[in-house]
Design a protein around this motif. Structure first.
Motif, mmCIF file in Angstrom:
data_model
loop_
_atom_site.group_PDB
_atom_site.id
_atom_site.type_symbol
_atom_site.label_atom_id
_atom_site.label_comp_id
_atom_site.label_asym_id
_atom_site.label_seq_id
_atom_site.Cartn_x
_atom_site.Cartn_y
_atom_site.Cartn_z
ATOM 1 N N UNK A 1 -69.694 40.554 -27.455
ATOM 2 C CA UNK A 1 -68.249 40.358 -27.284
ATOM 3 C C UNK A 1 -67.941 38.942 -26.798
ATOM 4 N N UNK A 2 -68.245 37.930 -27.605
ATOM 5 C CA UNK A 2 -67.958 36.552 -27.186
ATOM 6 C C UNK A 2 -66.469 36.310 -27.015
ATOM 7 N N UNK A 3 -66.125 35.538 -25.986
ATOM 8 C CA UNK A 3 -64.727 35.171 -25.772
ATOM 9 C C UNK A 3 -63.917 36.170 -24.979
ATOM 10 N N UNK A 4 -64.519 37.300 -24.578
ATOM 11 C CA UNK A 4 -63.746 38.332 -23.879
ATOM 12 C C UNK A 4 -63.859 38.236 -22.362
ATOM 13 N N UNK A 5 -64.821 37.466 -21.869
ATOM 14 C CA UNK A 5 -64.972 37.246 -20.430
ATOM 15 C C UNK A 5 -65.024 35.744 -20.181
ATOM 16 N N UNK A 6 -64.283 35.279 -19.189
ATOM 17 C CA UNK A 6 -64.251 33.853 -18.870
ATOM 18 C C UNK A 6 -65.266 33.472 -17.803
ATOM 19 N N UNK B 1 -60.998 21.524 -25.073
ATOM 20 C CA UNK B 1 -62.271 22.159 -25.386
ATOM 21 C C UNK B 1 -62.112 23.586 -25.895
ATOM 22 N N UNK B 2 -60.915 24.181 -25.730
ATOM 23 C CA UNK B 2 -60.740 25.591 -26.047
ATOM 24 C C UNK B 2 -59.527 25.850 -26.929
ATOM 25 N N UNK B 3 -59.625 26.923 -27.690
ATOM 26 C CA UNK B 3 -58.487 27.415 -28.467
ATOM 27 C C UNK B 3 -58.205 28.836 -27.984
ATOM 28 N N UNK B 4 -56.957 29.097 -27.636
ATOM 29 C CA UNK B 4 -56.575 30.405 -27.101
ATOM 30 C C UNK B 4 -55.777 31.169 -28.144
ATOM 31 N N UNK B 5 -56.156 32.416 -28.365
ATOM 32 C CA UNK B 5 -55.419 33.259 -29.313
ATOM 33 C C UNK B 5 -55.189 34.634 -28.698
ATOM 34 N N UNK B 6 -54.157 35.294 -29.196
ATOM 35 C CA UNK B 6 -53.844 36.642 -28.736
ATOM 36 C C UNK B 6 -53.673 37.541 -29.950
ATOM 37 N N UNK C 1 -56.341 43.145 -29.833
ATOM 38 C CA UNK C 1 -57.481 43.459 -28.971
ATOM 39 C C UNK C 1 -57.319 42.870 -27.577
ATOM 40 N N UNK C 2 -56.594 41.757 -27.478
ATOM 41 C CA UNK C 2 -56.430 41.093 -26.196
ATOM 42 C C UNK C 2 -56.297 39.590 -26.366
ATOM 43 N N UNK C 3 -56.682 38.854 -25.326
ATOM 44 C CA UNK C 3 -56.595 37.399 -25.332
ATOM 45 C C UNK C 3 -58.003 36.818 -25.366
ATOM 46 N N UNK C 4 -58.214 35.873 -26.290
ATOM 47 C CA UNK C 4 -59.507 35.214 -26.413
ATOM 48 C C UNK C 4 -59.353 33.724 -26.124
ATOM 49 N N UNK C 5 -60.321 33.163 -25.425
ATOM 50 C CA UNK C 5 -60.385 31.730 -25.181
ATOM 51 C C UNK C 5 -61.717 31.261 -25.753
ATOM 52 N N UNK C 6 -61.665 30.541 -26.878
ATOM 53 C CA UNK C 6 -62.875 30.205 -27.624
ATOM 54 C C UNK C 6 -63.128 28.700 -27.628
#
Length: 241
Positions: A49-54, A131-136, A139-144
């Motif tokens: 589950x990449x991107x689901x925990x910061x 450094x990051x791209x944030x999407x919603x 499923x939730x919010x991802x910071x990749x």
């Protein structure tokens, strides 16, 4: 908002850390979303589950899979998650640098040290960071990490963000993303926006992407001239356009 995970094989230690963090987080919107009682479960879940925990608070001294071994496996699959070691000893401090640990806290961590960690994590993971791209999505919010993105492609009213490990789908417009994420990204088609750092070959009407399948993406006539010039510059000089 920080999404936090705790990993410690001692339930009392996890409870104490959770209580301390909850006092500090209060109304900030941060939340502890997962707790793990062993390194193996933690590694398997975070890898899937990449991107689901910061931010991960990770105990070093655990049973079959100690925290340092777990951190190396997590870091191999996920370069963006922030790792903070929490331990009763200082023997592993230098090893922590090998996995780019954010911090190393000795048990029991003080409120001040935890507060400092949360502030540093928020600064590093700010949506304003390049450094990051944030999407919603549903499923939730991802910071990749932007460096992990291969390309974006649009399908009607939806955008698909493609990485080596996973594809993320969300509502949006490719033109808006192009304005938001200009650095290194090149429009090659009405439906495709590629990370120029991931392009390995530029053909007459397609590019090849650096992923296990060596995927080919179309270059349309309308975007060919500008896209070809920019990509050729990147491929030949190894410098950003």
């Amino acid at each position: 908002m920080l999404r936090i995970a705790l990993c410690d094989d001692e339930e009392n230690a996890r409870d104490l850390l959770r209580i301390q963090l909850e006092k500090l987080m209060d109304e900030s919107g941060d939340e502890i979303i997962y707790e793990f009682s062993n390194g193996r479960t933690c590694v398997n879940w975070l890898t899937a589950h990449p991107g689901e925990v910061d931010l991960l608070f990770l105990d070093v001294e655990m049973g079959k899979e100690n925290g340092m071994d777990a951190a190396k496996k997590i870091r191999a699959a996920n370069c963006s998650i922030l790792i903070v070691f929490v331990t009763g000893y200082t023997d592993y401090v230098f090893e922590g640098y090998q996995v780019d640990a954010l911090d190393y806290l000795v048990k029991p961590p003080s409120p001040e040290s935890l507060k400092n960690v949360l502030l540093r994590a928020k600064k590093l993971l700010s949506p304003q960071s390049e450094k990051f791209f944030v999407l919603k999505n549903t499923e939730g919010i991802y910071r990749l990490p932007i460096d992990d993105i291969l390309y974006f492609y649009s399908d009607r009213r939806y955008i698909h963000l493609v990485t080596v490990l996973k594809t993320y789908t969300f509502y949006g417009k490719l033109s808006d993303i192009e304005k938001q994420i200009q650095r290194h990204f090149i429009r090659i088609h009405q439906r495709y926006l590629v990370n120029s750092d991931k392009v390995t070959f530029l053909g007459c009407d397609y590019v090849t992407i650096n992923n296990p399948a060596s995927e080919k993406l179309p270059v349309s006539r309308n975007y060919k001239k500008e896209a070809s010039e920019k990509l050729a510059r990147v491929l030949l000089s190894d410098t950003p356009f």
